[in-house]
Write a protein that holds these residues in place. Structure first.
Motif, mmCIF file in Angstrom:
data_model
loop_
_atom_site.group_PDB
_atom_site.id
_atom_site.type_symbol
_atom_site.label_atom_id
_atom_site.label_comp_id
_atom_site.label_asym_id
_atom_site.label_seq_id
_atom_site.Cartn_x
_atom_site.Cartn_y
_atom_site.Cartn_z
ATOM 1 N N TRP A 78 0.070 -1.569 -10.948
ATOM 2 C CA TRP A 78 -0.902 -1.034 -10.000
ATOM 3 C C TRP A 78 -2.123 -1.935 -10.068
ATOM 4 O O TRP A 78 -2.619 -2.230 -11.151
ATOM 5 N N SER A 110 2.647 7.552 -4.509
ATOM 6 C CA SER A 110 1.734 7.057 -5.534
ATOM 7 C C SER A 110 1.582 8.073 -6.665
ATOM 8 O O SER A 110 1.638 7.717 -7.845
ATOM 9 N N LYS A 111 1.398 9.324 -6.307
ATOM 10 C CA LYS A 111 1.266 10.373 -7.325
ATOM 11 C C LYS A 111 2.560 10.548 -8.111
ATOM 12 O O LYS A 111 2.556 10.706 -9.324
ATOM 13 N N GLU A 164 -6.999 1.516 -2.126
ATOM 14 C CA GLU A 164 -6.294 2.527 -2.919
ATOM 15 C C GLU A 164 -4.789 2.312 -2.908
ATOM 16 O O GLU A 164 -4.220 1.854 -1.918
ATOM 17 N N ASN A 165 -4.157 2.673 -4.013
ATOM 18 C CA ASN A 165 -2.698 2.731 -4.143
ATOM 19 C C ASN A 165 -1.993 1.409 -3.835
ATOM 20 O O ASN A 165 -0.951 1.387 -3.196
ATOM 21 N N ASN A 211 1.963 5.114 -0.142
ATOM 22 C CA ASN A 211 1.333 6.347 0.368
ATOM 23 C C ASN A 211 0.996 7.292 -0.791
ATOM 24 O O ASN A 211 1.470 7.125 -1.911
ATOM 25 N N ASP A 212 0.155 8.265 -0.504
ATOM 26 C CA ASP A 212 -0.373 9.150 -1.555
ATOM 27 C C ASP A 212 0.708 9.899 -2.323
ATOM 28 O O ASP A 212 0.657 9.989 -3.546
ATOM 29 N N SER A 213 1.690 10.455 -1.628
ATOM 30 C CA SER A 213 2.695 11.259 -2.320
ATOM 31 C C SER A 213 3.558 10.393 -3.250
ATOM 32 O O SER A 213 3.818 10.785 -4.386
ATOM 33 N N LYS A 221 0.875 -1.173 0.000
ATOM 34 C CA LYS A 221 0.000 0.000 0.000
ATOM 35 C C LYS A 221 0.914 1.224 0.000
ATOM 36 O O LYS A 221 1.516 1.564 1.014
ATOM 37 N N TYR A 274 3.144 7.017 -10.212
ATOM 38 C CA TYR A 274 2.029 6.321 -10.847
ATOM 39 C C TYR A 274 2.349 5.923 -12.295
ATOM 40 O O TYR A 274 2.029 4.827 -12.721
#
Length: 140
Positions: free
Chosen positions: A130, A14-15, A116-117, A10-12, A8, A18
């Motif tokens: 992904w 992942s962005k 997510e992610n 993390n958001d940063s 999993k 990606y």
């Protein structure tokens, strides 16, 4: 036999990665290959990249989906799906999920597709993707 590791991210990260999955894969591969001498550095890098799974939530989600399937067995954090088509064992750990399967795309991917992610790595076959991209293409 495929062995998948699901992380999993993390958001940063992942962005940032990606569309640069190769670099994300290589970082995770290096962490997985790191020696005991490099453990602290590797662990800190992993902490920056990934977040822990909610084991209780993941285990419950999988159990609810397959509870009445005679080809399914659950023991603690281990889930086994063994039917005529697929033989898969999924184990939930705090920092990753490990899936051993005879399929390229396992049924368990469907259950986890809402998470997510999730970045999936098969280090033995140098395969990575992904989870959302695979499940969005209706492969599962």
């Amino acid at each position: 036999m495929r062995v998948y590791y699901l992380f999993k991210i993390n958001d940063s990260f992942s962005k940032l990665y990606y569309n640069k999955t190769y670099y994300l894969y290589k970082m995770l591969e290096q962490i997985s290959l790191s020696s005991k001498n490099d453990f602290i550095i590797s662990y800190r890098l992993f902490e920056q990249m990934a977040v822990a799974f909610n084991k209780t939530e993941i285990n419950s989600k999988i159990y609810r989906r397959y509870a009445f399937d005679s080809n399914y067995l659950k023991t603690l954090n281990k889930h086994v799906l063994d039917n005529k088509v697929e033989k898969t064992k999924l184990t939930v750990y705090n920092t990753y999920i490990k899936i051993k399967t005879n399929k390229n795309i396992t049924e368990f991917f469907k259950v986890l597709s809402n998470e997510e992610n999730i970045f999936v790595c098969d280090f033995n076959n140098k395969d990575y993707f992904w989870l959302s991209k695979v499940t969005s293409k209706n492969y599962v």
